[in-house]
Design a protein around this motif. Structure first.
Motif, short mmCIF file in Angstrom:
data_model
loop_
_atom_site.label_atom_id
_atom_site.label_comp_id
_atom_site.label_asym_id
_atom_site.label_seq_id
_atom_site.Cartn_x
_atom_site.Cartn_y
_atom_site.Cartn_z
N UNK A 115 0.86 -1.19 0.00
CA UNK A 115 0.00 0.00 0.00
C UNK A 115 0.90 1.23 0.00
N UNK A 116 0.64 2.11 -0.95
CA UNK A 116 1.51 3.28 -1.16
C UNK A 116 0.73 4.54 -0.81
N UNK A 117 1.31 5.38 0.03
CA UNK A 117 0.69 6.66 0.39
C UNK A 117 1.02 7.70 -0.67
N UNK A 118 0.47 7.47 -1.87
CA UNK A 118 0.70 8.38 -3.00
C UNK A 118 -0.42 8.16 -4.00
N UNK A 119 -0.76 9.18 -4.79
CA UNK A 119 -1.82 9.03 -5.80
C UNK A 119 -1.39 8.09 -6.93
N UNK A 172 6.46 6.32 -11.07
CA UNK A 172 7.58 5.62 -10.46
C UNK A 172 7.82 4.27 -11.12
N UNK A 173 6.74 3.56 -11.43
CA UNK A 173 6.86 2.27 -12.11
C UNK A 173 7.53 2.44 -13.47
N UNK A 208 14.45 0.46 -15.27
CA UNK A 208 15.33 0.17 -16.39
C UNK A 208 16.14 1.36 -16.85
N UNK A 209 17.02 1.10 -17.81
CA UNK A 209 17.86 2.15 -18.35
C UNK A 209 18.78 2.73 -17.30
N UNK A 210 19.01 4.03 -17.37
CA UNK A 210 19.92 4.69 -16.44
C UNK A 210 19.42 4.73 -15.02
N UNK A 211 18.10 4.60 -14.81
CA UNK A 211 17.56 4.62 -13.45
C UNK A 211 17.84 3.32 -12.70
N UNK A 212 18.09 2.26 -13.44
CA UNK A 212 18.25 0.96 -12.79
C UNK A 212 16.91 0.37 -12.39
N UNK A 213 16.96 -0.60 -11.47
CA UNK A 213 15.76 -1.36 -11.11
C UNK A 213 15.44 -1.23 -9.61
N UNK A 214 15.84 -0.13 -9.02
CA UNK A 214 15.48 0.23 -7.65
C UNK A 214 16.16 -0.59 -6.56
N UNK A 215 16.66 -1.76 -6.87
CA UNK A 215 17.32 -2.58 -5.84
C UNK A 215 18.22 -3.61 -6.51
N UNK A 216 19.29 -3.97 -5.84
CA UNK A 216 20.21 -5.02 -6.31
C UNK A 216 20.61 -4.81 -7.76
N UNK A 217 21.00 -3.59 -8.10
CA UNK A 217 21.38 -3.32 -9.49
C UNK A 217 22.56 -4.18 -9.93
N UNK A 267 9.05 4.21 -2.48
CA UNK A 267 9.77 5.42 -2.07
C UNK A 267 9.74 6.48 -3.17
N UNK A 268 9.94 6.03 -4.40
CA UNK A 268 9.96 6.99 -5.52
C UNK A 268 8.58 7.60 -5.73
N UNK A 269 7.52 6.81 -5.55
CA UNK A 269 6.16 7.34 -5.71
C UNK A 269 5.87 8.42 -4.66
N UNK A 270 6.29 8.17 -3.42
CA UNK A 270 6.08 9.18 -2.39
C UNK A 270 6.87 10.45 -2.69
N UNK A 271 8.07 10.26 -3.24
CA UNK A 271 8.88 11.42 -3.59
C UNK A 271 8.23 12.23 -4.71
N UNK A 272 7.70 11.52 -5.71
CA UNK A 272 7.01 12.20 -6.82
C UNK A 272 5.81 12.98 -6.29
#
Length: 484
Positions: free
Chosen positions: A333-337, A344-345, A349-358, A471-476
């Motif tokens: 459950x994400x506290x973001x719209x 965020x999804x 990929x690409x330069x952003x990577x995959x959020x974990x264990x790159x 985390x990225x969704x909340x930041x956005x």
């Protein structure tokens, strides 16, 4: 105007230019979903028709009422060993359909190169397509081009990756072959300009930029434009097109299947024998350096309209029914719209990577390259936006619903079929449930062994990815990012 190949590299840039010039455009495409994310495809004057180019009757109906038809289809991106035969058959069908539908002319973009016994299979196939289209009796205007320089073109990406990654290159002797590149904007200028010049109907024209250079000189100019030091090139006569294709595969995002016909074609001089079209359709022809710099500016500005990786067949969903399907499903459950979660999804990929264990993703990409897969080298066209059919590293976008869903199909070498899906369900104002689902249909014993071998890594990779997206969704959402 009809365009066969509107989802490809050239067709995807030609269509909006025709619309700007006031023409109506009918896109004959295998997968209409590929155009769903392109703003020009949703505007007035555009028809997008799902069309099988091998079905002459359906193709004839789709072409009715069109004054001209562009044929920008090339099967090489399918990486099939029979691409030349397939290209010829499709061209014969297209020409016959144009004749039956009353189309006034066909415009075809082919390849430069001397005729004769020494012509590569790739360039010989282009000549056969010219003949197959013309056999219908419909006048064909043929544009023959060498390397097309533009952001996202296959030739440009090969050149850029070789120069960026290899300060010392051991190359085949084709680095001394003369070539006359042309900027993509000049190609589009000729393709559109010919419509208003009656003299071009039925003509065959060589098109190129103002310079003739060797591939070694092209590498030097690319290095200078990138601000890199001198690149040392050591040509060896023993490197065959097959070995060259493996070399290109290891260093650039292109597969060896696509690289092989391109490498074979590099042995042929590709220089304009005449440039009558430059007089009939005058325009400012960019030099190689100007074309390279324009492409690099597009990449830096994240304004790459089309890419070589967007072309080709999008396989249908695997038949999951009646067989073993392994599933790894996680929810948070994400506290973001919803729009913030979706954004965020779409950054995976690409330069952003995959959020974990790159590092694990990079290791998997390296292993994939060793067995002939794309690895992570393809990256992505745009660091933020995604569209149907686009590549995200060794995944392909096969399903997309804004603010609701993103589905990826694996194109890495696997003993089975794999998908990765993200589904967003709105729970209320400012809250969503994100479901991340990995599906794998194994193929034989090796498929079963593969799944059980990677299961221990899922907690690290998939759970970490899910938390990273949260985390990225909340930041956005906190940043109040532009939802447009």
């Amino acid at each position: 105007m009809a365009i066969a190949g509107a989802t490809g590299y050239v067709g995807g840039r030609l269509a909006p230019r025709l619309l700007e010039l006031g023409y109506g455009v009918r896109c004959l495409v295998r997968t209409p979903e590929k155009l769903a994310g392109r703003p020009w495809a949703q505007g007035e004057g555009v028809e997008v028709l799902r069309c099988n180019l091998a079905d002459q009757a359906a193709l004839t109906e789709a072409l009715r009422g069109c004054a001209a038809a562009y044929y920008l289809v090339h099967s090489m991106v399918s990486a099939s060993a029979e691409y030349a035969q397939q290209d010829r058959r499709l061209a014969e069908t297209f020409g016959a359909a144009c004749a039956a539908a009353g189309v006034g002319r066909i415009l075809y973009l082919g390849g430069l190169g001397e005729t004769g016994a020494g012509l590569s299979e790739h360039l010989r196939s282009r000549r056969e397509v010219e003949g197959a289209l013309g056999a219908s009796g419909v006048p064909v205007t043929v544009f023959r081009a060498a390397m097309i320089i533009g952001s996202g073109s296959a030739s440009f990406e090969i050149l850029r990756y070789l120069v960026e990654r290899l300060p010392v290159m051991v190359t085949p002797k084709w680095v001394t072959t003369p070539c006359q590149p042309i900027a993509i904007r000049n190609v589009i200028g000729y393709l559109t300009g010919a419509l208003t010049v009656p003299e071009t109907v039925g003509g065959v024209y060589d098109i190129g930029g103002p310079e003739v250079l060797t591939y070694r000189e092209l590498m030097r100019q690319m290095a200078e434009a990138l601000g890199l030091g001198r690149r040392y090139v050591i040509p060896l006569p023993i490197l065959s097109p097959r070995l060259s294709s493996y070399w290109i595969h290891l260093v650039t995002p292109l597969s060896k299947e696509i690289a092989k016909p391109l490498a074979e074609g590099l042995r042929n001089p590709v220089v304009c024998r005449e440039q009558r079209l430059a007089t009939l359709i005058p325009q400012e022809l960019l030099t190689v350096r100007q074309a390279i710099e324009a492409a690099l500016r597009k990449i830096a500005a994240r304004d790459v309209e089309t890419s070589w990786s967007m072309a080709g067949v999008i396989p249908g969903d695997p038949d999951w029914a009646g067989g073993t399907v392994f599933r790894d499903e996680r929810k948070v459950t994400v506290a973001a719209p919803d729009w913030a979660v979706y954004r965020a999804v779409c950054r995976v990929g690409g330069g952003h990577g995959w959020y974990a264990a790159d590092w694990l993703w990079r290791l998997r990409g390296w292993m994939d390259e060793l067995v002939g897969g794309p690895g992570l080298r393809r990256g992505r066209r745009d660091p933020e936006a995604v569209g149907y059919g686009e590549a995200l590293d060794f995944w392909r976008v096969v399903g997309i619903e804004r603010d609701r869903r993103l589905a990826l199909r694996a194109e890495m070498k696997l003993p089975g079929e794999a998908r990765l899906e993200f589904v967003i369900e709105r729970l209320g104002e400012g809250r969503c449930e994100l479901t991340q689902r990995a599906l794998f249909a194994p193929r034989g014993l090796w498929g079963l062994l593969y799944w059980y071998a990677v299961v221990p890594l899922h907690h690290v990779v998939f759970n970490g990815m899910l938390r990273g997206i949260e985390r990225e969704a909340r930041r956005q959402a906190a940043a109040g990012a532009d939802r447009g």
